[in-house]
Design a protein around this motif. Structure first.
Motif, PDB file in Angstrom:
ATOM      1  N   MET A   7       0.831  -1.196   0.000  1.00 29.02           N
ATOM      2  CA  MET A   7       0.000   0.000   0.000  1.00 29.02           C
ATOM      3  C   MET A   7       0.874   1.259   0.000  1.00 29.02           C
ATOM      4  N   LYS A   8       1.968   1.229   0.725  1.00 24.01           N
ATOM      5  CA  LYS A   8       2.893   2.381   0.700  1.00 24.01           C
ATOM      6  C   LYS A   8       3.407   2.627  -0.714  1.00 24.01           C
ATOM      7  N   GLN A   9       3.674   1.545  -1.437  1.00 28.73           N
ATOM      8  CA  GLN A   9       4.138   1.665  -2.824  1.00 28.73           C
ATOM      9  C   GLN A   9       3.053   2.279  -3.705  1.00 28.73           C
ATOM     10  N   ARG A  10       1.807   1.870  -3.522  1.00 31.89           N
ATOM     11  CA  ARG A  10       0.699   2.452  -4.290  1.00 31.89           C
ATOM     12  C   ARG A  10       0.603   3.950  -4.028  1.00 31.89           C
ATOM     13  N   VAL A  11       0.731   4.336  -2.776  1.00 32.93           N
ATOM     14  CA  VAL A  11       0.662   5.758  -2.420  1.00 32.93           C
ATOM     15  C   VAL A  11       1.828   6.525  -3.038  1.00 32.93           C
ATOM     16  N   ARG A  12       3.012   5.926  -3.013  1.00 33.00           N
ATOM     17  CA  ARG A  12       4.189   6.590  -3.615  1.00 33.00           C
ATOM     18  C   ARG A  12       3.959   6.871  -5.102  1.00 33.00           C
ATOM     19  N   LYS A  13       3.312   5.933  -5.778  1.00 37.27           N
ATOM     20  CA  LYS A  13       3.040   6.106  -7.209  1.00 37.27           C
ATOM     21  C   LYS A  13       2.032   7.227  -7.473  1.00 37.27           C
ATOM     22  N   MET A  14       1.288   7.625  -6.457  1.00 39.79           N
ATOM     23  CA  MET A  14       0.296   8.697  -6.605  1.00 39.79           C
ATOM     24  C   MET A  14       0.891  10.085  -6.379  1.00 39.79           C
ATOM     25  N   TRP A  15       2.139  10.145  -5.916  1.00 42.35           N
ATOM     26  CA  TRP A  15       2.740  11.403  -5.506  1.00 42.35           C
ATOM     27  C   TRP A  15       2.666  12.473  -6.589  1.00 42.35           C
ATOM     28  N   LEU A  16       3.042  12.120  -7.823  1.00 40.15           N
ATOM     29  CA  LEU A  16       3.062  13.102  -8.906  1.00 40.15           C
ATOM     30  C   LEU A  16       1.662  13.615  -9.222  1.00 40.15           C
ATOM     31  N   SER A  17       0.700  12.721  -9.206  1.00 33.91           N
ATOM     32  CA  SER A  17      -0.689  13.126  -9.471  1.00 33.91           C
ATOM     33  C   SER A  17      -1.210  14.053  -8.374  1.00 33.91           C
ATOM     34  N   ILE A  18      -0.872  13.747  -7.114  1.00 33.29           N
ATOM     35  CA  ILE A  18      -1.281  14.622  -6.002  1.00 33.29           C
ATOM     36  C   ILE A  18      -0.655  16.006  -6.171  1.00 33.29           C
ATOM     37  N   LYS A  19       0.613  16.029  -6.539  1.00 40.39           N
ATOM     38  CA  LYS A  19       1.310  17.304  -6.743  1.00 40.39           C
ATOM     39  C   LYS A  19       0.682  18.093  -7.893  1.00 40.39           C
ATOM     40  N   ARG A  20       0.378  17.397  -8.984  1.00 42.09           N
ATOM     41  CA  ARG A  20      -0.224  18.043 -10.155  1.00 42.09           C
ATOM     42  C   ARG A  20      -1.589  18.654  -9.818  1.00 42.09           C
ATOM     43  N   HIS A  21      -2.332  17.972  -8.942  1.00 40.26           N
ATOM     44  CA  HIS A  21      -3.656  18.469  -8.537  1.00 40.26           C
ATOM     45  C   HIS A  21      -3.585  19.427  -7.343  1.00 40.26           C
ATOM     46  N   LYS A  22      -2.363  19.670  -6.867  1.00 40.05           N
ATOM     47  CA  LYS A  22      -2.144  20.558  -5.708  1.00 40.05           C
ATOM     48  C   LYS A  22      -2.894  20.076  -4.474  1.00 40.05           C
ATOM     49  N   GLY A  23      -2.806  18.762  -4.234  1.00 40.10           N
ATOM     50  CA  GLY A  23      -3.422  18.171  -3.047  1.00 40.10           C
ATOM     51  C   GLY A  23      -4.715  17.444  -3.363  1.00 40.10           C
ATOM     52  N   ILE A  24      -5.382  17.003  -2.308  1.00 44.68           N
ATOM     53  CA  ILE A  24      -6.667  16.304  -2.437  1.00 44.68           C
ATOM     54  C   ILE A  24      -7.631  16.829  -1.378  1.00 44.68           C
ATOM     55  N   ASP A  25      -8.912  16.703  -1.690  1.00 44.78           N
ATOM     56  CA  ASP A  25      -9.956  17.128  -0.746  1.00 44.78           C
ATOM     57  C   ASP A  25     -10.585  15.945  -0.030  1.00 44.78           C
ATOM     58  N   LYS A  32      -9.772  17.269   3.508  1.00 44.43           N
ATOM     59  CA  LYS A  32     -10.856  17.681   4.401  1.00 44.43           C
ATOM     60  C   LYS A  32     -11.635  16.467   4.908  1.00 44.43           C
ATOM     61  N   TYR A  33     -11.751  15.431   4.033  1.00 43.33           N
ATOM     62  CA  TYR A  33     -12.506  14.232   4.402  1.00 43.33           C
ATOM     63  C   TYR A  33     -11.720  12.965   4.073  1.00 43.33           C
ATOM     64  N   PHE A  34     -11.831  11.985   4.959  1.00 43.54           N
ATOM     65  CA  PHE A  34     -11.319  10.636   4.718  1.00 43.54           C
ATOM     66  C   PHE A  34     -12.506   9.706   4.869  1.00 43.54           C
ATOM     67  N   ILE A  35     -12.904   9.064   3.766  1.00 44.85           N
ATOM     68  CA  ILE A  35     -14.108   8.233   3.746  1.00 44.85           C
ATOM     69  C   ILE A  35     -13.698   6.788   3.482  1.00 44.85           C
ATOM     70  N   HIS A  36     -14.110   5.885   4.366  1.00 43.57           N
ATOM     71  CA  HIS A  36     -13.741   4.474   4.248  1.00 43.57           C
ATOM     72  C   HIS A  36     -14.912   3.593   4.642  1.00 43.57           C
ATOM     73  N   GLY A  37     -14.733   2.289   4.493  1.00 45.18           N
ATOM     74  CA  GLY A  37     -15.699   1.282   4.942  1.00 45.18           C
ATOM     75  C   GLY A  37     -14.966   0.212   5.724  1.00 45.18           C
ATOM     76  N   HIS A  38     -15.287  -1.067   5.410  1.00 44.57           N
ATOM     77  CA  HIS A  38     -14.588  -2.258   5.913  1.00 44.57           C
ATOM     78  C   HIS A  38     -14.889  -2.593   7.375  1.00 44.57           C
ATOM     79  N   VAL A  39     -15.032  -1.610   8.245  1.00 43.99           N
ATOM     80  CA  VAL A  39     -15.343  -1.868   9.655  1.00 43.99           C
ATOM     81  C   VAL A  39     -16.857  -1.714   9.825  1.00 43.99           C
ATOM     82  N   HIS A  40     -17.534  -2.843  10.014  1.00 44.55           N
ATOM     83  CA  HIS A  40     -18.991  -2.835  10.071  1.00 44.55           C
ATOM     84  C   HIS A  40     -19.496  -2.356  11.435  1.00 44.55           C
TER      85      HIS A  40
END
Length: 198
Positions: free
Chosen positions: A106-124, A159-167
């Motif tokens: 999962m850390k590797q997946r996040v690392r691969k997103m770095w450039l896209s996050i930078k290009r979008h100037k962050g995430i909401d 601003k928001y972190f939205i998840h599931g998995h925990v019922h």
């Protein structure tokens, strides 16, 4: 913006007892995974707004029959009405399921997103299936959260972190809404509506 969040179980309110008016006023639908593709396809046939989704750990069937009319945002940032939504599905690895990852993967997946996050100037909004480690995750290994998600919350402060998995039925400590530093944490189990002002 009014967002309908879905996760883990098909809501009887929206499927068995569906009325089209129940979607009135909804601007966006976000699925955190572990939902039948037929359920999301059904909602897409009545909805006039995008339905974005990530995979849950039980969504291997999406490879054969993905939900019609919906948009997969795995490993992507999707911008809707100026709101930047990043998707990372799957759970911690506990057997050989396709949508399961080790902490390192999962850390590797996040690392691969770095450039896209930078290009979008962050995430909401960070949209995932699993929670973050130590933030409303489960006590058993299967429902442990990811360290990489904590890193995202610390560094980019969506601003928001939205998840599931925990019922809701898993423990008395279930929290629908919580806060981690500057981020509102939402567990989307079943269905939940949030009004987002970004």
């Amino acid at each position: 913006m009014r967002i309908l969040v879905l996760a883990d179980v098909e809501s009887k309110y929206l499927w068995d007892y569906f009325e089209k008016e129940k979607l009135d006023g909804i601007d966006l639908i976000l699925s955190c995974g572990d939902l039948k593709p037929q359920y999301l396809s059904f909602l897409a046939s009545f909805s006039k707004v995008p339905i974005l989704y990530v995979h849950g750990n039980h969504d291997d069937c999406y490879e054969i029959a993905p939900p019609d009319g919906c948009i997969c945002i795995e490993n992507k940032i999707y911008v809707y009405r100026g709101v930047r939504i990043m998707g990372l599905g799957g759970s911690i690895r506990y057997n050989n399921g396709k949508n399961q990852y080790t902490q390192a993967q999962m850390k590797q997946r996040v690392r691969k997103m770095w450039l896209s996050i930078k290009r979008h100037k962050g995430i909401d909004i960070l949209l995932t299936h699993s929670p973050a480690a130590g933030v409303n995750d489960g006590e058993d290994h299967v429902h442990k959260g990811f360290d990489a998600f904590v890193d995202i919350l610390d560094e980019y402060q969506p601003k928001y972190f939205i998840h599931g998995h925990v019922h809701k039925s898993y423990s008395n400590g279930f929290k629908r809404e919580d806060k981690y530093k500057n981020t509102v944490v939402i567990n989307g189990y079943d269905r939940y509506i949030i009004d987002v002002d970004i």
